[in-house]
Design an enzyme around this catalytic site. Structure first.
Site, mmCIF file in Angstrom:
data_model
loop_
_atom_site.group_PDB
_atom_site.id
_atom_site.type_symbol
_atom_site.label_atom_id
_atom_site.label_comp_id
_atom_site.label_asym_id
_atom_site.label_seq_id
_atom_site.Cartn_x
_atom_site.Cartn_y
_atom_site.Cartn_z
ATOM 1 N N LYS A 1 -12.772 3.729 16.208
ATOM 2 C CA LYS A 1 -12.853 3.465 14.753
ATOM 3 C C LYS A 1 -12.401 2.033 14.463
ATOM 4 O O LYS A 1 -13.033 1.325 13.674
ATOM 5 C CB LYS A 1 -12.016 4.476 13.962
ATOM 6 C CG LYS A 1 -12.079 4.194 12.457
ATOM 7 C CD LYS A 1 -11.376 5.203 11.566
ATOM 8 C CE LYS A 1 -11.422 4.740 10.117
ATOM 9 N NZ LYS A 1 -10.638 5.545 9.187
ATOM 10 N N HIS B 1 -14.935 -0.676 8.491
ATOM 11 C CA HIS B 1 -14.868 -1.618 7.370
ATOM 12 C C HIS B 1 -13.501 -2.298 7.332
ATOM 13 O O HIS B 1 -13.384 -3.489 7.149
ATOM 14 C CB HIS B 1 -15.140 -0.851 6.064
ATOM 15 C CG HIS B 1 -14.313 0.397 5.897
ATOM 16 N ND1 HIS B 1 -14.165 1.334 6.905
ATOM 17 C CD2 HIS B 1 -13.548 0.847 4.870
ATOM 18 C CE1 HIS B 1 -13.375 2.301 6.491
ATOM 19 N NE2 HIS B 1 -12.984 2.028 5.262
ATOM 20 N N ARG B 2 -12.428 -1.502 7.546
ATOM 21 C CA ARG B 2 -11.070 -2.065 7.496
ATOM 22 C C ARG B 2 -10.858 -3.042 8.661
ATOM 23 O O ARG B 2 -10.277 -4.109 8.489
ATOM 24 C CB ARG B 2 -10.053 -0.909 7.550
ATOM 25 C CG ARG B 2 -8.606 -1.330 7.366
ATOM 26 C CD ARG B 2 -7.717 -0.175 6.954
ATOM 27 N NE ARG B 2 -8.130 0.361 5.663
ATOM 28 C CZ ARG B 2 -8.863 1.477 5.511
ATOM 29 N NH1 ARG B 2 -9.197 2.206 6.544
ATOM 30 N NH2 ARG B 2 -9.232 1.863 4.302
ATOM 31 N N PHE C 1 -8.868 9.800 8.534
ATOM 32 C CA PHE C 1 -8.353 10.366 7.274
ATOM 33 C C PHE C 1 -9.468 10.370 6.232
ATOM 34 O O PHE C 1 -10.587 9.910 6.487
ATOM 35 C CB PHE C 1 -7.125 9.571 6.775
ATOM 36 C CG PHE C 1 -7.449 8.163 6.339
ATOM 37 C CD1 PHE C 1 -7.553 7.143 7.268
ATOM 38 C CD2 PHE C 1 -7.647 7.849 4.997
ATOM 39 C CE1 PHE C 1 -7.850 5.841 6.876
ATOM 40 C CE2 PHE C 1 -7.934 6.546 4.588
ATOM 41 C CZ PHE C 1 -8.041 5.549 5.539
ATOM 42 N N GLY C 2 -9.151 10.888 5.062
ATOM 43 C CA GLY C 2 -10.050 10.797 3.906
ATOM 44 C C GLY C 2 -11.436 11.360 4.175
ATOM 45 O O GLY C 2 -11.601 12.512 4.597
ATOM 46 N N TYR C 3 -12.443 10.519 3.926
ATOM 47 C CA TYR C 3 -13.834 10.959 4.033
ATOM 48 C C TYR C 3 -14.393 10.817 5.458
ATOM 49 O O TYR C 3 -15.594 11.017 5.662
ATOM 50 C CB TYR C 3 -14.705 10.159 3.052
ATOM 51 C CG TYR C 3 -14.265 10.295 1.612
ATOM 52 C CD1 TYR C 3 -14.501 11.473 0.903
ATOM 53 C CD2 TYR C 3 -13.600 9.260 0.948
ATOM 54 C CE1 TYR C 3 -14.091 11.617 -0.421
ATOM 55 C CE2 TYR C 3 -13.182 9.394 -0.373
ATOM 56 C CZ TYR C 3 -13.431 10.578 -1.042
ATOM 57 O OH TYR C 3 -13.023 10.720 -2.351
ATOM 58 N N THR D 1 0.854 -1.199 0.000
ATOM 59 C CA THR D 1 0.000 0.000 0.000
ATOM 60 C C THR D 1 0.879 1.233 0.000
ATOM 61 O O THR D 1 2.012 1.202 0.472
ATOM 62 C CB THR D 1 -0.967 0.051 1.202
ATOM 63 O OG1 THR D 1 -1.672 1.290 1.174
ATOM 64 C CG2 THR D 1 -0.252 -0.086 2.525
ATOM 65 N N LYS E 1 -3.593 3.969 6.066
ATOM 66 C CA LYS E 1 -4.062 2.590 6.039
ATOM 67 C C LYS E 1 -3.059 1.683 6.753
ATOM 68 O O LYS E 1 -3.450 0.807 7.520
ATOM 69 C CB LYS E 1 -4.283 2.124 4.594
ATOM 70 C CG LYS E 1 -5.464 2.817 3.961
ATOM 71 C CD LYS E 1 -6.098 2.162 2.768
ATOM 72 C CE LYS E 1 -5.276 1.384 1.831
ATOM 73 N NZ LYS E 1 -6.000 1.082 0.568
ATOM 74 N N ASP F 1 -8.390 -2.874 -0.981
ATOM 75 C CA ASP F 1 -8.969 -1.752 -1.710
ATOM 76 C C ASP F 1 -10.210 -1.351 -0.936
ATOM 77 O O ASP F 1 -10.903 -2.208 -0.360
ATOM 78 C CB ASP F 1 -9.320 -2.134 -3.145
ATOM 79 C CG ASP F 1 -9.526 -0.887 -4.003
ATOM 80 O OD1 ASP F 1 -8.713 0.059 -3.897
ATOM 81 O OD2 ASP F 1 -10.504 -0.821 -4.760
HETATM 82 P P1 IMP Z 1 -7.397 2.791 -1.851
HETATM 83 O O1 IMP Z 1 -5.992 3.026 -1.379
HETATM 84 O O2 IMP Z 1 -7.518 2.622 -3.328
HETATM 85 O O3 IMP Z 1 -8.054 1.678 -1.085
HETATM 86 O O4 IMP Z 1 -8.151 4.142 -1.538
HETATM 87 C C1 IMP Z 1 -9.172 4.205 -0.679
HETATM 88 C C2 IMP Z 1 -9.704 5.616 -0.606
HETATM 89 O O5 IMP Z 1 -11.023 5.505 -0.070
HETATM 90 C C3 IMP Z 1 -8.923 6.480 0.371
HETATM 91 O O6 IMP Z 1 -7.928 7.205 -0.263
HETATM 92 C C4 IMP Z 1 -10.025 7.346 0.945
HETATM 93 O O7 IMP Z 1 -10.337 8.352 0.035
HETATM 94 C C5 IMP Z 1 -11.223 6.399 0.972
HETATM 95 N N1 IMP Z 1 -11.264 5.643 2.246
HETATM 96 C C6 IMP Z 1 -11.040 4.318 2.413
HETATM 97 N N2 IMP Z 1 -11.121 3.978 3.710
HETATM 98 C C7 IMP Z 1 -11.381 5.100 4.378
HETATM 99 C C8 IMP Z 1 -11.538 5.378 5.762
HETATM 100 O O8 IMP Z 1 -11.412 4.526 6.655
HETATM 101 N N3 IMP Z 1 -11.814 6.654 6.058
HETATM 102 C C9 IMP Z 1 -11.949 7.640 5.117
HETATM 103 N N4 IMP Z 1 -11.769 7.449 3.823
HETATM 104 C C10 IMP Z 1 -11.483 6.175 3.442
#
Ligand code: IMP
Length: 185
Positions: free
Chosen positions: A165, A170-171, A142-144, A7, A12, A62
């Site tokens: 969390k 989900h993770r 992070f992210g959303y 990754t 993550k 993913d």
């Molecule tokens: P991946 O590295 O292709 O799996 O990208 C997943 C993307 O989904 C991340 O860059 C975030 O934008 C979003 N995402 C996945 N998991 C989370 C989370 O736990 N929190 C917030 N955003 C997430």
């Protein structure tokens, strides 16, 4: 046992190491793979296989956010939506896209597919249902996370502690299953 964790997302990596507690020598590698699958599962298998082909037994995942009222957008494109732009701006854009949607029209979920690849893929899935907030809140995660309110909560995912969390995400759900599988090998 040595396993590659493929990754490029440091958030993550942190969460995965907080979730998995196994006697494994993890080697984190950034491997460029075109994420052109139509599902999280396809992309996760592709990433894990690419790592396996280069280095041997490997884990990849993913994940992403799916908003039901927006036809599951951003979905597999979660990382690439407005790529390079800060998440505060991306989140504001999503809130703007949803400004006319009422509370009961804001359903969404986060999904994660974790794959352990050793000659063939072993697939583990996790989902958390919730809704999109009217405003972004919180600084954790992070992210959303600031715009996602898990089902049964009144706080955004970014207002939960890491421990909270990692109990419900989900993770966490996907990687706890993967962890159980690896512990039985
Ligand atoms: P991946 O590295 O292709 O799996 O990208 C997943 C993307 O989904 C991340 O860059 C975030 O934008 C979003 N995402 C996945 N998991 C989370 C989370 O736990 N929190 C917030 N955003 C997430």
């Amino acid at each position: 046992m040595k396993v590659i964790l493929s990754t490029s997302n440091p958030n993550k990596v942190r969460e995965i190491f907080e979730i998995i507690d196994l006697d494994i020598e993890w080697v984190v590698k950034k491997i460029e793979v075109e994420e052109d699958g139509e599902t999280f599962e396809e992309n996760a298998i592709k990433k894990a296989k690419a790592a396996y082909d280069l280095y041997g037994p490997a884990v990849a995942d993913d994940s992403g956010l799916e908003i039901y009222a927006l036809d599951n957008f951003p979905g597999v494109k979660s990382a690439r939506f407005m790529e390079g732009v800060d998440y505060s701006v991306k989140n504001a854009k999503i809130l703007e896209m949803m400004k006319d949607l009422k509370a009961d029209e804001r359903g969404a979920r986060f999904s994660c597919v974790a794959v352990y690849y050793d000659e063939k893929p072993h697939v583990f899935k996790g989902v958390i249902e919730g809704k999109i907030a009217f405003e972004a809140h919180g600084k954790n995660g992070f992210g959303y996370d600031p715009i996602f309110i898990p089902y049964g909560y009144e706080k955004s995912m970014a207002e939960l502690s890491r421990e909270e969390k990692n109990k419900i995400s989900h993770r966490a759900k996907a990687f706890r299953k993967l962890s159980e599988f690896l512990s039985e090998m």
